[in-house]
Write a protein that holds these residues in place. Structure first.
Motif, mmCIF file in Angstrom:
data_model
loop_
_atom_site.group_PDB
_atom_site.id
_atom_site.type_symbol
_atom_site.label_atom_id
_atom_site.label_comp_id
_atom_site.label_asym_id
_atom_site.label_seq_id
_atom_site.Cartn_x
_atom_site.Cartn_y
_atom_site.Cartn_z
ATOM 1 N N ILE A 80 -26.559 59.326 3.003
ATOM 2 C CA ILE A 80 -27.105 59.984 1.820
ATOM 3 C C ILE A 80 -26.947 61.480 1.980
ATOM 4 N N LYS A 81 -26.901 62.181 0.855
ATOM 5 C CA LYS A 81 -26.663 63.628 0.867
ATOM 6 C C LYS A 81 -27.844 64.352 0.247
ATOM 7 N N PRO A 82 -28.110 65.569 0.715
ATOM 8 C CA PRO A 82 -29.189 66.366 0.114
ATOM 9 C C PRO A 82 -28.938 66.563 -1.380
ATOM 10 N N GLY A 83 -30.007 66.452 -2.151
ATOM 11 C CA GLY A 83 -29.921 66.624 -3.596
ATOM 12 C C GLY A 83 -29.801 65.315 -4.352
ATOM 13 N N GLU A 84 -29.425 64.231 -3.658
ATOM 14 C CA GLU A 84 -29.343 62.936 -4.321
ATOM 15 C C GLU A 84 -30.738 62.450 -4.690
ATOM 16 N N SER A 85 -30.819 61.693 -5.753
ATOM 17 C CA SER A 85 -32.082 61.093 -6.169
ATOM 18 C C SER A 85 -32.040 59.616 -5.812
ATOM 19 N N LEU A 86 -33.078 59.134 -5.135
ATOM 20 C CA LEU A 86 -33.150 57.736 -4.727
ATOM 21 C C LEU A 86 -34.393 57.080 -5.304
ATOM 22 N N VAL A 87 -34.237 55.833 -5.719
ATOM 23 C CA VAL A 87 -35.363 55.032 -6.163
ATOM 24 C C VAL A 87 -35.847 54.250 -4.952
ATOM 25 N N LEU A 88 -37.156 54.284 -4.695
ATOM 26 C CA LEU A 88 -37.739 53.605 -3.544
ATOM 27 C C LEU A 88 -38.578 52.422 -4.006
ATOM 28 N N PRO A 89 -38.699 51.374 -3.164
ATOM 29 C CA PRO A 89 -39.490 50.201 -3.550
ATOM 30 C C PRO A 89 -40.986 50.441 -3.398
ATOM 31 N N ILE A 90 -41.435 51.556 -3.944
ATOM 32 C CA ILE A 90 -42.837 51.938 -3.884
ATOM 33 C C ILE A 90 -43.270 52.183 -5.323
ATOM 34 N N GLU A 91 -44.340 51.532 -5.729
ATOM 35 C CA GLU A 91 -44.790 51.709 -7.108
ATOM 36 C C GLU A 91 -45.266 53.132 -7.326
ATOM 37 N N ASN A 92 -44.895 53.674 -8.480
ATOM 38 C CA ASN A 92 -45.326 55.019 -8.846
ATOM 39 C C ASN A 92 -46.838 55.055 -8.956
#
Length: 108
Positions: A80-92
């Motif tokens: 992964i690279k800095p600045g990328e946006s990732l979705v995590l399996p954690i509820e908002n």
């Protein structure tokens, strides 16, 4: 009288019913799906460090977490690279996660 109205406006009535049905269907499906947390990758982050950082908030192993993030974010590799946006399996978290008692205590 009703047949006259139906003959004249049947297309509009059918379209209205279809749009209303589709809106209800989408509303019901959107509320049932969890809203996952999104983060922006910072310098030095790896999927392993992110998994370790959030390990108390998800119910899977680190390997399962990394595989889920890779699949959900359509990553070709686990780099992964800095600045990328990732979705995590954690509820908002909700807007207010504090109870009313805690809110009152904070105001004093």
């Amino acid at each position: 009288m009703l047949t006259h109205i139906w003959n004249r406006f049947s297309y509009i009535i059918i379209l209205f019913v279809l749009v209303l049905s589709a809106a209800c269907y989408l509303l019901i499906n959107m509320t049932n799906q969890p809203s996952y947390q999104s983060i922006t990758v910072e310098e030095g982050d790896t999927l392993w460090t992110i998994a370790k950082q959030y390990n108390e908030e998800y119910s899977m192993t680190v390997e399962e977490f990394i595989a889920w993030v890779g699949e959900e974010n359509e990553l070709n590799s686990f780099a992964i690279k800095p600045g990328e946006s990732l979705v995590l399996p954690i509820e908002n978290p909700t807007i207010s996660t504090q109870s009313d008692f805690e809110l009152v205590m904070n105001e004093e």
